[in-house]
Design a protein around this motif. Sequence first.
Motif, PDB file in Angstrom:
ATOM      1  N   HIS A 294       0.825  -1.200   0.000  1.00 35.08           N
ATOM      2  CA  HIS A 294       0.000   0.000   0.000  1.00 35.08           C
ATOM      3  C   HIS A 294       0.862   1.254   0.000  1.00 35.08           C
ATOM      4  O   HIS A 294       2.091   1.191   0.112  1.00 35.08           O
ATOM      5  CB  HIS A 294      -0.944   0.015   1.205  1.00 35.08           C
ATOM      6  N   GLY A 295       0.220   2.404  -0.127  1.00 39.70           N
ATOM      7  CA  GLY A 295       0.922   3.665  -0.220  1.00 39.70           C
ATOM      8  C   GLY A 295       1.018   4.414   1.090  1.00 39.70           C
ATOM      9  O   GLY A 295       0.779   3.851   2.177  1.00 39.70           O
ATOM     10  N   VAL A 296       1.342   5.723   1.002  1.00 43.02           N
ATOM     11  CA  VAL A 296       1.626   6.527   2.195  1.00 43.02           C
ATOM     12  C   VAL A 296       0.369   6.940   2.950  1.00 43.02           C
ATOM     13  O   VAL A 296       0.435   7.294   4.127  1.00 43.02           O
ATOM     14  CB  VAL A 296       2.449   7.777   1.831  1.00 43.02           C
ATOM     15  N   ALA A 297      -0.788   6.921   2.294  1.00 37.40           N
ATOM     16  CA  ALA A 297      -2.098   7.144   2.935  1.00 37.40           C
ATOM     17  C   ALA A 297      -2.111   8.348   3.880  1.00 37.40           C
ATOM     18  O   ALA A 297      -2.398   8.221   5.071  1.00 37.40           O
ATOM     19  CB  ALA A 297      -2.536   5.881   3.667  1.00 37.40           C
ATOM     20  N   LEU A 298      -1.817   9.518   3.340  1.00 39.94           N
ATOM     21  CA  LEU A 298      -1.742  10.732   4.158  1.00 39.94           C
ATOM     22  C   LEU A 298      -3.028  10.994   4.927  1.00 39.94           C
ATOM     23  O   LEU A 298      -3.007  11.531   6.042  1.00 39.94           O
ATOM     24  CB  LEU A 298      -1.423  11.936   3.267  1.00 39.94           C
ATOM     25  N   GLU A 299      -4.152  10.622   4.333  1.00 37.61           N
ATOM     26  CA  GLU A 299      -5.452  10.897   4.968  1.00 37.61           C
ATOM     27  C   GLU A 299      -5.688  10.099   6.241  1.00 37.61           C
ATOM     28  O   GLU A 299      -6.571  10.428   7.041  1.00 37.61           O
ATOM     29  CB  GLU A 299      -6.586  10.621   3.965  1.00 37.61           C
ATOM     30  N   LEU A 300      -4.879   9.052   6.460  1.00 31.79           N
ATOM     31  CA  LEU A 300      -5.061   8.214   7.648  1.00 31.79           C
ATOM     32  C   LEU A 300      -4.083   8.532   8.778  1.00 31.79           C
ATOM     33  O   LEU A 300      -4.195   7.971   9.872  1.00 31.79           O
ATOM     34  CB  LEU A 300      -4.911   6.733   7.269  1.00 31.79           C
ATOM     35  N   VAL A 301      -3.143   9.431   8.525  1.00 33.02           N
ATOM     36  CA  VAL A 301      -2.135   9.752   9.538  1.00 33.02           C
ATOM     37  C   VAL A 301      -2.805  10.292  10.804  1.00 33.02           C
ATOM     38  O   VAL A 301      -3.633  11.200  10.760  1.00 33.02           O
ATOM     39  CB  VAL A 301      -1.133  10.793   8.998  1.00 33.02           C
ATOM     40  N   GLY A 302      -2.454   9.667  11.941  1.00 38.51           N
ATOM     41  CA  GLY A 302      -2.984  10.099  13.224  1.00 38.51           C
ATOM     42  C   GLY A 302      -4.406   9.670  13.509  1.00 38.51           C
ATOM     43  O   GLY A 302      -4.979  10.050  14.527  1.00 38.51           O
ATOM     44  N   SER A 303      -4.977   8.831  12.661  1.00 40.64           N
ATOM     45  CA  SER A 303      -6.397   8.484  12.781  1.00 40.64           C
ATOM     46  C   SER A 303      -6.680   7.301  13.699  1.00 40.64           C
ATOM     47  O   SER A 303      -7.820   7.089  14.105  1.00 40.64           O
ATOM     48  CB  SER A 303      -6.967   8.168  11.397  1.00 40.64           C
ATOM     49  N   ASN A 304      -5.643   6.503  13.992  1.00 40.63           N
ATOM     50  CA  ASN A 304      -5.840   5.263  14.742  1.00 40.63           C
ATOM     51  C   ASN A 304      -6.699   4.259  13.982  1.00 40.63           C
ATOM     52  O   ASN A 304      -7.228   3.316  14.555  1.00 40.63           O
ATOM     53  CB  ASN A 304      -6.462   5.534  16.114  1.00 40.63           C
ATOM     54  N   LYS A 305      -6.830   4.463  12.667  1.00 41.64           N
ATOM     55  CA  LYS A 305      -7.659   3.571  11.841  1.00 41.64           C
ATOM     56  C   LYS A 305      -6.828   2.837  10.798  1.00 41.64           C
ATOM     57  O   LYS A 305      -7.356   2.329   9.814  1.00 41.64           O
ATOM     58  CB  LYS A 305      -8.764   4.371  11.152  1.00 41.64           C
ATOM     59  N   ILE A 306      -5.542   2.771  11.023  1.00 41.50           N
ATOM     60  CA  ILE A 306      -4.637   2.156  10.047  1.00 41.50           C
ATOM     61  C   ILE A 306      -4.616   0.643  10.223  1.00 41.50           C
ATOM     62  O   ILE A 306      -4.508   0.141  11.347  1.00 41.50           O
ATOM     63  CB  ILE A 306      -3.215   2.725  10.208  1.00 41.50           C
ATOM     64  N   ASP A 307      -4.724  -0.077   9.122  1.00 43.86           N
ATOM     65  CA  ASP A 307      -4.634  -1.534   9.132  1.00 43.86           C
ATOM     66  C   ASP A 307      -3.168  -1.923   8.948  1.00 43.86           C
ATOM     67  O   ASP A 307      -2.563  -1.627   7.921  1.00 43.86           O
ATOM     68  CB  ASP A 307      -5.480  -2.117   7.999  1.00 43.86           C
ATOM     69  N   ILE A 308      -2.602  -2.574   9.946  1.00 42.28           N
ATOM     70  CA  ILE A 308      -1.174  -2.933   9.898  1.00 42.28           C
ATOM     71  C   ILE A 308      -0.946  -4.344   9.371  1.00 42.28           C
ATOM     72  O   ILE A 308       0.179  -4.852   9.395  1.00 42.28           O
ATOM     73  CB  ILE A 308      -0.525  -2.793  11.291  1.00 42.28           C
ATOM     74  N   SER A 309      -1.986  -4.975   8.829  1.00 45.26           N
ATOM     75  CA  SER A 309      -1.886  -6.374   8.408  1.00 45.26           C
ATOM     76  C   SER A 309      -0.781  -6.614   7.389  1.00 45.26           C
ATOM     77  O   SER A 309      -0.021  -7.586   7.494  1.00 45.26           O
ATOM     78  CB  SER A 309      -3.219  -6.845   7.818  1.00 45.26           C
ATOM     79  N   SER A 310      -0.698  -5.741   6.379  1.00 44.89           N
ATOM     80  CA  SER A 310       0.298  -5.954   5.326  1.00 44.89           C
ATOM     81  C   SER A 310       1.719  -5.855   5.873  1.00 44.89           C
ATOM     82  O   SER A 310       2.589  -6.647   5.506  1.00 44.89           O
ATOM     83  CB  SER A 310       0.088  -4.945   4.186  1.00 44.89           C
ATOM     84  N   PHE A 311       1.960  -4.887   6.763  1.00 48.37           N
ATOM     85  CA  PHE A 311       3.304  -4.746   7.330  1.00 48.37           C
ATOM     86  C   PHE A 311       3.632  -5.949   8.223  1.00 48.37           C
ATOM     87  O   PHE A 311       4.750  -6.475   8.201  1.00 48.37           O
ATOM     88  CB  PHE A 311       3.410  -3.449   8.130  1.00 48.37           C
ATOM     89  N   ALA A 312       2.644  -6.384   9.008  1.00 44.78           N
ATOM     90  CA  ALA A 312       2.863  -7.552   9.865  1.00 44.78           C
ATOM     91  C   ALA A 312       3.161  -8.791   9.025  1.00 44.78           C
ATOM     92  O   ALA A 312       4.037  -9.601   9.358  1.00 44.78           O
ATOM     93  CB  ALA A 312       1.635  -7.781  10.745  1.00 44.78           C
ATOM     94  N   GLU A 313       2.450  -8.936   7.907  1.00 47.23           N
ATOM     95  CA  GLU A 313       2.684 -10.066   7.009  1.00 47.23           C
ATOM     96  C   GLU A 313       4.062  -9.958   6.362  1.00 47.23           C
ATOM     97  O   GLU A 313       4.756 -10.968   6.195  1.00 47.23           O
ATOM     98  CB  GLU A 313       1.598 -10.114   5.933  1.00 47.23           C
ATOM     99  N   ALA A 314       4.463  -8.734   6.024  1.00 46.87           N
ATOM    100  CA  ALA A 314       5.790  -8.526   5.430  1.00 46.87           C
ATOM    101  C   ALA A 314       6.889  -8.972   6.390  1.00 46.87           C
ATOM    102  O   ALA A 314       7.895  -9.559   5.978  1.00 46.87           O
ATOM    103  CB  ALA A 314       5.971  -7.060   5.036  1.00 46.87           C
ATOM    104  N   LEU A 315       6.720  -8.683   7.667  1.00 42.43           N
ATOM    105  CA  LEU A 315       7.698  -9.118   8.666  1.00 42.43           C
ATOM    106  C   LEU A 315       7.761 -10.645   8.740  1.00 42.43           C
ATOM    107  O   LEU A 315       8.848 -11.236   8.822  1.00 42.43           O
ATOM    108  CB  LEU A 315       7.338  -8.544  10.035  1.00 42.43           C
TER     109      LEU A 315
END
Length: 323
Positions: A294-315
Amino acid sequence: MTKIAVTLGEPAGIGPDIGVMLAEKGFLDKNIVVITDPDLILSSANRLKKNIKVNILKNIESKTYSSKNKINILPIKLITKNIPGKMNPRNAPFVISAIKKAANLCLNKKCSAMVTGPISKAVLNDAGYSISGHTEFLAKMCKTKSVMMLMNRKMKIALHTTHVPLNNVSKYITQDSLKKTIQIICKDLKDKFHIKNPSILVTGLNPHAGENGYLGNEEKDIIMPLIKKLKANNLKIDGPCPADTAFLKKNIQKYDVILTMYHDQGLPVIKFNDFKNTVNITLGLPITRVSVDHGVALELVGSNKIDISSFAEALKVAKKYSV
């Protein structure tokens, strides 16, 4: 297991928030080292109202800890003050430095893999860096050709061309370049994924795979003759297959990977299939590099609504296929 180097990408994007949320959920153990500015993480934690502690390393050999809500950080400094949600080309050297640091740690065998967060190619280019993506940048660093492959638990899709304007794609489809792409895919599926005899389905470039030359000649003149040669050398490869039927369930089950000719021919399919758990892994490098999809998603910064699934899967993928 040696350490995995993590970069969070564009500092004004969701990368820092993802780092904080990964720590809160316990995904960042002692083997995960984040290369960033500690103040960036602490600022994000404060904004999200998360209790996060940082362990600042003097170097990659420094002691690290496995503790929930703690991040092991190898520090590099921002160039200028970061404003969440507002990208600044002046911080482009910070982004590039983090990527280079992680890659060099892997090349020098200090880390076994690197995981990268989303960058803004536009901002980096505005700052004077001629970069079309991590895939190409790391290939240049490693002095090799690379291939982008996205994968999830159901499928693997590789791209012959990556960040190329659509009207230029056909220029990159030659027998030599396509053969090299296929060789890289085969080698890494064997060496990193331990698939003894990989099977590949190749898509065509044009509608209906060219319709025997009536809708384009790339299949008839380039792709099909190459596949015949490779099959004669006992490679398990088929095609060119029309892209509109390449991703049928029977093909996903039969082939280890589907090779598409360009970026938007393959990526919409795998992202629609399972966007949250899809990751990007760069083939052809002497190191293991995995990224979010996914991309940088500026609209979600600070929202507490970010899905971290892709990053967790990447790890998880980086740990599994590290070198």
